[in-house]
Enzyme design. Structure first.
Site, short mmCIF file in Angstrom:
data_model
loop_
_atom_site.label_atom_id
_atom_site.label_comp_id
_atom_site.label_asym_id
_atom_site.label_seq_id
_atom_site.Cartn_x
_atom_site.Cartn_y
_atom_site.Cartn_z
N GLU A 1 44.05 -0.11 17.81
CA GLU A 1 44.43 1.14 18.47
C GLU A 1 45.72 1.04 19.28
OE1 GLU A 1 41.27 2.96 20.63
OE2 GLU A 1 39.89 2.91 18.94
N GLU B 1 35.49 0.96 13.76
CA GLU B 1 34.70 1.20 14.97
C GLU B 1 34.15 2.61 14.94
OE1 GLU B 1 36.37 0.72 18.92
OE2 GLU B 1 37.27 -1.19 18.35
C1 BGC Z 1 38.14 0.38 21.67
C2 BGC Z 1 36.98 -0.43 22.22
C3 BGC Z 1 36.21 0.42 23.21
C4 BGC Z 1 35.65 1.61 22.48
C5 BGC Z 1 34.77 2.54 23.33
C6 BGC Z 1 37.76 1.78 21.29
O1 BGC Z 1 38.80 2.61 21.54
O2 BGC Z 1 38.73 -0.29 20.61
O3 BGC Z 1 37.49 -1.59 22.81
O4 BGC Z 1 35.20 -0.29 23.86
O5 BGC Z 1 36.72 2.37 21.98
O6 BGC Z 1 35.52 3.12 24.34
#
Ligand code: BGC
Length: 474
Positions: A178, A366
């Site tokens: 990101e 993610e």
């Molecule tokens: C990030 C993580 C973070 C997650 C939840 C993502 O943007 O890569 O490190 O914990 O979001 O906020």
């Protein structure tokens, strides 16, 4: 974008729906889980510094112990297996292996990642390395950090070291996590480390991140045979609040910033100045050969999707001239972070990115949610999180069936951890962590994944008797 009839709505998903070659994983990041910030020669990172600054982290939390993954990685990897995941994503702490960011390497730090990788392989878990998940060595920040073009050289040295040390066993690589968060939160709003503020930082930082993104890909390609290389981009489907032209234009600017900014230069399309002319100022920081250097043909793009965004024009917000119409204002379903729950938004974003002809595979690197959890008699009944995963995955499946080349999915996160400026208040894990005792408890959402992924039935006592004593009490 016109939505097709829901194929998967209300339908229970199965692993086989996604096909045998679909990769199922769970993700973590070094600073969020490792702790052990001064052990074995690790140097300080910008997050170590930031967490000592008053008022920056909720409840003044710090990550010096966090989940103590540095010491507990073996049992945590056992959990990954027990949950049925075959892929595990973690990041390397740059300052653990190069304590000053460049120059002298730290063999003990390298040894840790070697042990972690070997422990994955012993369990038939495929390791995925993220090179940069936000924890820049402080020594590099002291020289300007991401604002200094020299970062391309520093990052190159770091990427080469990782590729040569770990590339014999690790084939799956994510260059940046990101980058928009680094530029926006780290160097513009100051909400994340290093806490720098001001729009003047934004453009050079974006450009240097974009250069490193491509350069990192090239270095892995040169040094790791048979590598599968990607980079992870945060993305949100964007909708205008109304059909008025100024709101539609505001949505296009937000889209340029939140979705197009890091993928288009990679694909040789340049920065999205058409929708957001302000970005043309990046030229001031670019050298003549940069357009070519920004390109790299990644094997996959990692998409990280949590929520959609609705915006409207605003005369009160210079530069972007827009403001968000929040989920609260719109009265929509939301997580405990206040983020809108929108499985359709996941579908939209998959469609949007798959429309780029230059993207090969897509991996959801993610996706996850914070909800308030309660551990009662060894049970964490996180039904809302479970539903969140189920609904989002239904939409991933729908997009896949419609032809989107989505090849894998990583749940964020394996376990509750240090959630940046939110500290430990925001829990995203499918495994609950008691931060006083380091006891792990698989949440019901985790058990749901285990059933989905046909893992062995979970033993009743699963990891309830955690043996390691609390490092706080030592
Ligand atoms: C990030 C993580 C973070 C997650 C939840 C993502 O943007 O890569 O490190 O914990 O979001 O906020």
């Amino acid at each position: 974008m016109k939505r097709k009839e829901d194929l998967a709505a209300n339908q229970e998903i199965t692993k086989s729906d996604f096909g045998d070659d679909f990769r199922w994983g769970t993700a973590t990041a070094s600073f969020q889980v490792e702790g052990a910030v001064t052990e074995d020669g690790r140097g300080p990172s910008i997050w170590d510094t930031f967490t000592t600054r008053a008022g920056k982290i909720k409840n003044a939390d710090h990550a010096s112990i966090s989940c103590d993954f540095y010491n507990l990685y073996q049992t945590d990897l056992d959990l990954v297996s027990e949950l049925g995941f075959t892929e595990f994503r973690f990041s390397i702490s740059w300052s653990r292996i190069l304590p000053s960011g460049a120059g002298q390497k730290n063999q003990k730090g390298i040894d840790f990642y070697n042990k972690l990788i070997d422990a994955c392989l012993e369990r038939n878990i495929t390791p995925w390395i993220t090179l940069y998940h936000w924890d820049l060595p402080q020594a590099l920040e002291d020289q300007g950090g991401w604002k200094n073009r020299q970062i391309v050289t520093w990052f190159g040295e770091y990427a080469r070291l990782c590729a040569t040390e770990f590339g014999d066993r690790v084939k799956n690589w994510i260059v940046l996590n990101e980058p928009m968060a680094v530029a926006g939160l780290g160097y513009t709003s100051g909400l994340h480390a290093p806490g720098r503020k001001g729009i003047l930082n934004f453009l050079p930082v974006v450009h240097h991140l974009a250069l490193c993104q491509a350069e990192g890909g090239r270095i892995i390609r040169e040094n790791v045979p048979n590598a599968y290389i990607g980079t992870a981009i945060s993305c949100s489907s964007i909708e205008p609040f109304s059909q008025q032209t100024r709101d539609i234009k505001a949505a296009a600017r937000a889209d340029a910033l939140m979705n197009r900014l890091f993928i288009e230069p990679l694909l040789g399309l340049g920065y999205p100045v058409d929708a957001f002319p302000f970005l043309s100022n990046i030229e001031k920081y670019a050298l003549p050969a940069d357009r070519e250097k920004l390109r790299f043909d990644f094997d996959f793009i990692g998409l990280q999707n949590y929520f959609p965004v609705v915006v409207r024009h605003s005369y009160l917000k210079p530069v972007l001239w827009l403001k968000e119409v929040t989920p609260v204002q719109r009265g929509v379903r939301r997580t405990a972070s206040g983020w809108e729950i929108s499985p359709d938004g996941m579908w939209e974003i998959l469609k949007q990115f798959s429309a780029y002809s230059g993207i090969r595979d897509i991996i959801i690197s993610e996706n996850g949610a914070f909800f308030e959890d309660h551990c009662v008699d060894g049970v964490v009944d996180d039904q809302e999180r479970l539903e969140f995963f189920r609904e989002y995955l239904q939409k991933v499946l729908q997009a896949k069936r419609e032809g989107v080349k989505v090849k894998g999915y990583f749940a964020w996160s394996l376990m509750d951890n240090f959630e940046w400026a939110e500290g430990y208040a925001a829990r995203f894990g499918i495994v609950h962590v008691d931060f006083n005792t380091q006891k792990r408890t698989i949440k019901n959402s985790g058990k749901w994944f285990a059933r989905l992924l046909n893992a062995e039935p979970l033993p009743v006592t699963l990891k309830q008797q955690f043996t390691k004593s609390n490092p706080l009490e030592q």
